[in-house]
Design a protein around this motif. Structure first.
Motif, PDB file in Angstrom:
ATOM      1  N   GLU A 152      -4.204   5.990   7.697  1.00 21.22           N
ATOM      2  CA  GLU A 152      -4.895   6.899   6.773  1.00 21.22           C
ATOM      3  C   GLU A 152      -5.981   7.667   7.501  1.00 21.22           C
ATOM      4  O   GLU A 152      -6.600   7.149   8.426  1.00 21.22           O
ATOM      5  CB  GLU A 152      -5.602   6.097   5.668  1.00 21.22           C
ATOM      6  CG  GLU A 152      -4.712   5.343   4.756  1.00 21.22           C
ATOM      7  CD  GLU A 152      -5.516   4.516   3.752  1.00 21.22           C
ATOM      8  OE1 GLU A 152      -6.745   4.675   3.650  1.00 21.22           O
ATOM      9  OE2 GLU A 152      -4.888   3.689   3.091  1.00 21.22           O
ATOM     10  N   GLN A 153      -6.248   8.858   7.005  1.00 21.57           N
ATOM     11  CA  GLN A 153      -7.375   9.611   7.500  1.00 21.57           C
ATOM     12  C   GLN A 153      -8.655   8.806   7.238  1.00 21.57           C
ATOM     13  O   GLN A 153      -8.829   8.281   6.144  1.00 21.57           O
ATOM     14  CB  GLN A 153      -7.426  10.914   6.720  1.00 21.57           C
ATOM     15  CG  GLN A 153      -8.337  11.933   7.306  1.00 21.57           C
ATOM     16  CD  GLN A 153      -8.165  13.259   6.577  1.00 21.57           C
ATOM     17  OE1 GLN A 153      -8.170  13.319   5.347  1.00 21.57           O
ATOM     18  NE2 GLN A 153      -7.989  14.308   7.341  1.00 21.57           N
ATOM     19  N   LYS A 161       0.816  -1.219   0.000  1.00 19.41           N
ATOM     20  CA  LYS A 161       0.000   0.000   0.000  1.00 19.41           C
ATOM     21  C   LYS A 161       0.851   1.271   0.000  1.00 19.41           C
ATOM     22  O   LYS A 161       0.409   2.306  -0.495  1.00 19.41           O
ATOM     23  CB  LYS A 161      -0.967  -0.007   1.178  1.00 19.41           C
ATOM     24  CG  LYS A 161      -2.061  -1.083   1.071  1.00 19.41           C
ATOM     25  CD  LYS A 161      -3.106  -0.936   2.163  1.00 19.41           C
ATOM     26  CE  LYS A 161      -3.959  -2.182   2.354  1.00 19.41           C
ATOM     27  NZ  LYS A 161      -4.729  -2.592   1.174  1.00 19.41           N
ATOM     28  N   LYS A 197      -3.378   0.089   8.915  1.00 23.77           N
ATOM     29  CA  LYS A 197      -3.320  -1.103   8.058  1.00 23.77           C
ATOM     30  C   LYS A 197      -1.899  -1.631   7.936  1.00 23.77           C
ATOM     31  O   LYS A 197      -0.968  -0.836   7.798  1.00 23.77           O
ATOM     32  CB  LYS A 197      -3.779  -0.750   6.632  1.00 23.77           C
ATOM     33  CG  LYS A 197      -5.043   0.043   6.528  1.00 23.77           C
ATOM     34  CD  LYS A 197      -5.355   0.410   5.075  1.00 23.77           C
ATOM     35  CE  LYS A 197      -6.640   1.220   5.013  1.00 23.77           C
ATOM     36  NZ  LYS A 197      -7.021   1.589   3.636  1.00 23.77           N
ATOM     37  N   SER A 212      -8.773  -7.075   4.285  1.00 24.68           N
ATOM     38  CA  SER A 212      -8.984  -6.290   5.510  1.00 24.68           C
ATOM     39  C   SER A 212      -8.336  -6.907   6.749  1.00 24.68           C
ATOM     40  O   SER A 212      -8.607  -6.459   7.865  1.00 24.68           O
ATOM     41  CB  SER A 212     -10.476  -6.070   5.790  1.00 24.68           C
ATOM     42  OG  SER A 212     -11.093  -5.449   4.694  1.00 24.68           O
ATOM     43  N   LYS A 270     -16.748  -9.036   4.126  1.00 27.52           N
ATOM     44  CA  LYS A 270     -16.362  -9.506   2.802  1.00 27.52           C
ATOM     45  C   LYS A 270     -16.752 -10.954   2.567  1.00 27.52           C
ATOM     46  O   LYS A 270     -17.211 -11.315   1.500  1.00 27.52           O
ATOM     47  CB  LYS A 270     -14.848  -9.362   2.607  1.00 27.52           C
ATOM     48  CG  LYS A 270     -14.444  -7.942   2.272  1.00 27.52           C
ATOM     49  CD  LYS A 270     -12.942  -7.789   2.113  1.00 27.52           C
ATOM     50  CE  LYS A 270     -12.609  -6.340   1.792  1.00 27.52           C
ATOM     51  NZ  LYS A 270     -11.185  -6.056   1.851  1.00 27.52           N
ATOM     52  N   ASN A 305      -8.523   4.274  -3.639  1.00 25.26           N
ATOM     53  CA  ASN A 305      -8.135   3.537  -2.430  1.00 25.26           C
ATOM     54  C   ASN A 305      -7.021   2.564  -2.765  1.00 25.26           C
ATOM     55  O   ASN A 305      -5.937   2.640  -2.209  1.00 25.26           O
ATOM     56  CB  ASN A 305      -9.343   2.825  -1.833  1.00 25.26           C
ATOM     57  CG  ASN A 305      -8.961   1.888  -0.680  1.00 25.26           C
ATOM     58  OD1 ASN A 305      -7.969   2.113   0.005  1.00 25.26           O
ATOM     59  ND2 ASN A 305      -9.733   0.831  -0.472  1.00 25.26           N
ATOM     60  N   GLU A 306      -7.279   1.653  -3.694  1.00 30.20           N
ATOM     61  CA  GLU A 306      -6.227   0.675  -3.985  1.00 30.20           C
ATOM     62  C   GLU A 306      -6.476  -0.023  -5.304  1.00 30.20           C
ATOM     63  O   GLU A 306      -7.543   0.064  -5.894  1.00 30.20           O
ATOM     64  CB  GLU A 306      -6.150  -0.370  -2.862  1.00 30.20           C
ATOM     65  CG  GLU A 306      -7.451  -1.133  -2.675  1.00 30.20           C
ATOM     66  CD  GLU A 306      -7.286  -2.360  -1.790  1.00 30.20           C
ATOM     67  OE1 GLU A 306      -6.161  -2.830  -1.590  1.00 30.20           O
ATOM     68  OE2 GLU A 306      -8.318  -2.870  -1.311  1.00 30.20           O
ATOM     69  N   GLU A 336     -18.096   3.253  -1.467  1.00 27.64           N
ATOM     70  CA  GLU A 336     -16.993   2.490  -2.067  1.00 27.64           C
ATOM     71  C   GLU A 336     -17.383   2.008  -3.460  1.00 27.64           C
ATOM     72  O   GLU A 336     -18.342   1.263  -3.619  1.00 27.64           O
ATOM     73  CB  GLU A 336     -16.624   1.311  -1.160  1.00 27.64           C
ATOM     74  CG  GLU A 336     -16.173   1.811   0.206  1.00 27.64           C
ATOM     75  CD  GLU A 336     -15.589   0.725   1.085  1.00 27.64           C
ATOM     76  OE1 GLU A 336     -14.636   0.054   0.652  1.00 27.64           O
ATOM     77  OE2 GLU A 336     -16.091   0.542   2.207  1.00 27.64           O
ATOM     78  N   LEU A 359     -12.376   8.508   6.368  1.00 28.53           N
ATOM     79  CA  LEU A 359     -13.379   9.377   5.747  1.00 28.53           C
ATOM     80  C   LEU A 359     -14.734   8.686   5.744  1.00 28.53           C
ATOM     81  O   LEU A 359     -14.842   7.473   5.896  1.00 28.53           O
ATOM     82  CB  LEU A 359     -12.957   9.698   4.304  1.00 28.53           C
ATOM     83  CG  LEU A 359     -11.607  10.405   4.150  1.00 28.53           C
ATOM     84  CD1 LEU A 359     -11.281  10.588   2.674  1.00 28.53           C
ATOM     85  CD2 LEU A 359     -11.602  11.747   4.878  1.00 28.53           C
ATOM     86  N   PHE A 390     -17.190  -0.932   8.428  1.00 29.65           N
ATOM     87  CA  PHE A 390     -16.412  -0.819   7.198  1.00 29.65           C
ATOM     88  C   PHE A 390     -16.299  -2.198   6.578  1.00 29.65           C
ATOM     89  O   PHE A 390     -16.790  -3.179   7.141  1.00 29.65           O
ATOM     90  CB  PHE A 390     -15.057  -0.127   7.428  1.00 29.65           C
ATOM     91  CG  PHE A 390     -14.042  -0.894   8.228  1.00 29.65           C
ATOM     92  CD1 PHE A 390     -13.092  -1.680   7.594  1.00 29.65           C
ATOM     93  CD2 PHE A 390     -14.027  -0.814   9.618  1.00 29.65           C
ATOM     94  CE1 PHE A 390     -12.146  -2.370   8.323  1.00 29.65           C
ATOM     95  CE2 PHE A 390     -13.072  -1.501  10.356  1.00 29.65           C
ATOM     96  CZ  PHE A 390     -12.137  -2.283   9.708  1.00 29.65           C
ATOM     97  N   TYR A 391     -15.719  -2.254   5.402  1.00 26.47           N
ATOM     98  CA  TYR A 391     -15.706  -3.508   4.645  1.00 26.47           C
ATOM     99  C   TYR A 391     -14.603  -4.404   5.205  1.00 26.47           C
ATOM    100  O   TYR A 391     -13.548  -4.550   4.608  1.00 26.47           O
ATOM    101  CB  TYR A 391     -15.474  -3.145   3.179  1.00 26.47           C
ATOM    102  CG  TYR A 391     -15.955  -4.163   2.171  1.00 26.47           C
ATOM    103  CD1 TYR A 391     -17.006  -5.024   2.449  1.00 26.47           C
ATOM    104  CD2 TYR A 391     -15.367  -4.235   0.911  1.00 26.47           C
ATOM    105  CE1 TYR A 391     -17.445  -5.938   1.504  1.00 26.47           C
ATOM    106  CE2 TYR A 391     -15.800  -5.139  -0.042  1.00 26.47           C
ATOM    107  CZ  TYR A 391     -16.842  -5.988   0.263  1.00 26.47           C
ATOM    108  OH  TYR A 391     -17.268  -6.894  -0.679  1.00 26.47           O
TER     109      TYR A 391
END
Ligand SMILES: Nc1ncnc2c1ncn2[C@@H]1O[C@H](COP(=O)(O)OP(=O)(O)O)[C@@H](O)[C@H]1O
Ligand SMILES: [Mg+2]
Length: 382
Positions: free
Chosen positions: A237-238, A154, A201, A208, A275, A330-331, A244, A240, A269-270
């Motif tokens: 990371e900030q 990342k 992360k 995740s 997932k 994001n990625e 998605e 937010l 979150f995911y």
């Protein structure tokens, strides 16, 4: 006479996404058109040992538990490794050059035209196995060595994205060593540059795993300790408030982007549970966003793909900030989930490319990329 293409489907592997990989491989093998392709299943167990042919097929059907303890020869499972039941006929005249040591037995490699590594995460999606395929001189589906490793890391990924001006979330990063020697420097850095909430992360995982959303310094410390168990690089990371949106990209020199899809996670979150475990996250295809946003996201997806010099396929994931509609990358995932129900194939289906046709295209791109590689001269005049 039509020559059938012999495809080795590699699955499992030494990663947290071992089970997901098996599911993806089952879907791929089922969908491969038997009029055009012969299929050799190749399984890698969680210790990294490879089996091909009948043993691998048994893993697909009933899991590893159905196999007896293997006789091993170094890293290679030798028992039942003939694969003869899978490919009828003799070794091809123009076999692959497998002079190098291999974890796949040479006679198996010699009977394969192209490999589809349906492997996710470490040792599958990170350039390591791709490096081995390069050494073995065998065409393989997906990104090459460099794109795979950059896509997995990342920190490196964000730097490549920044270099081409892609918009992304503010972040800081530290090494495990920095965290262990001066934790207050790290927390101070996070608090002055990002604030809370933020996401912590490990730099090199997927699904995740090891990721936390934190809202206070105490949580931040625990989260970095957790991430540091998985990796020597940690990214913060900030956090937010986002939607998605994901895009599937396909191709080599002229990659194409699918319609975007939106993921609505079942959790805050995911995370891993949302997932794979609770089956309650929703995929909305196409994503219910404006035409302008759709076009912007598709354009950025191609830009991201080219930024890491990707080939074959990738799923590019974006955040759309709820308040401002700002799009942030994001990625990029160079070997996204590939079951029939996964986002990547579903996005192509919605764009007009059916699952088995998609697999055919990926195999063709793999062969095209290998031919392209062979064009590069390796000797030169001084
Ligand atoms: N900066 C962020 N702001 C808001 N949500 C985030 C942020 N980073 C990650 N998330 C959430 O965490 C999930 C997993 O993060 P991601 O970076 O995609 O890791 P992985 O590579 O494991 O998929 C994302 O899908 C999203 O739900
Ligand atoms: Mg992700």
């Amino acid at each position: 006479m039509v020559t059938r293409i012999r495809v080795g489907v590699v699955f499992g592997g030494k990663s947290g996404e071992h089970e997901v990989s098996i599911e993806s491989a089952k879907s791929v093998i089922e969908a491969l058109d038997r009029n055009k392709y012969d299929v050799m299943p190749i399984a890698i167990d969680k210790q990294g040992r490879w089996s091909a042919g009948e043993r691998a097929r048994r893993v697909l059907e009933g899991g590893w538990a159905t196999l007896q303890a293997p006789r091993t020869n170094g890293n290679v499972v030798t028992e039942g490794n003939t694969g003869d039941d899978v490919f009828a006929g003799s070794v091809p005249e123009q076999g692959l050059q497998t002079g190098q040591p291999s974890v796949i037995p040479e006679h198996v490699m010699e009977s394969i035209d192209v490999l589809f590594p349906v492997l996710h995460g470490s040792y599958g999606e990170d350039g390591t196995v791709q490096g081995m395929f390069e050494l073995l001189n065998v065409p393989y589906v997906g990104a090459g060595v460099a794109a795979s490793s950059v896509g997995m890391d990342k920190v490196l990924m964000k730097r490549m994205f920044a270099a081409v001006g892609l918009p992304q979330v503010d972040y800081v990063y530290c090494t495990r060593n920095e965290w262990e020697t001066d934790p207050s420097m790290v927390t101070k850095n996070v608090e002055t540059r990002l604030g809370y909430p933020c996401f912590v992360k490990p730099a090199n995982l997927g699904s995740s795993v090891g990721i936390s959303k934190v809202k206070s310094q105490a949580e931040l410390r625990n989260a970095i300790d957790l991430a540091a168990k998985y990796d020597r690089k940690i990214i913060i990371e900030q956090g937010l408030n986002v939607r998605e949106v994901e895009v599937a990209v396909l191709g080599n020199d002229a990659p194409k982007a699918s319609v975007p899809g939106e993921v609505i996670p079942s959790n805050e979150f995911y995370d891993y549970r949302a997932k794979y475990l609770d089956g309650e996250s929703t995929l909305m295809i196409p994503a219910p966003i404006s035409d302008e946003l759709t076009e912007e996201i598709r354009r950025l997806a191609i830009q991201a793909y080219k930024a890491i010099d990707c080939s074959g396929l990738a799923r590019v994931d974006f955040f759309v900030e709820k308040d401002t509609q700002r799009v942030l990358i994001n990625e990029i995932n160079t070997m996204p989930g590939f079951t029939k129900f996964s986002m990547y194939p579903k996005l192509w289906e919605a764009t007009g490319v059916a699952y088995s046709e998609l697999i055919g295209k990926l195999l063709a791109y793999a062969i095209e990329r290998a031919e392209e590689r062979r064009r590069s001269q390796i000797e030169f005049d001084v």
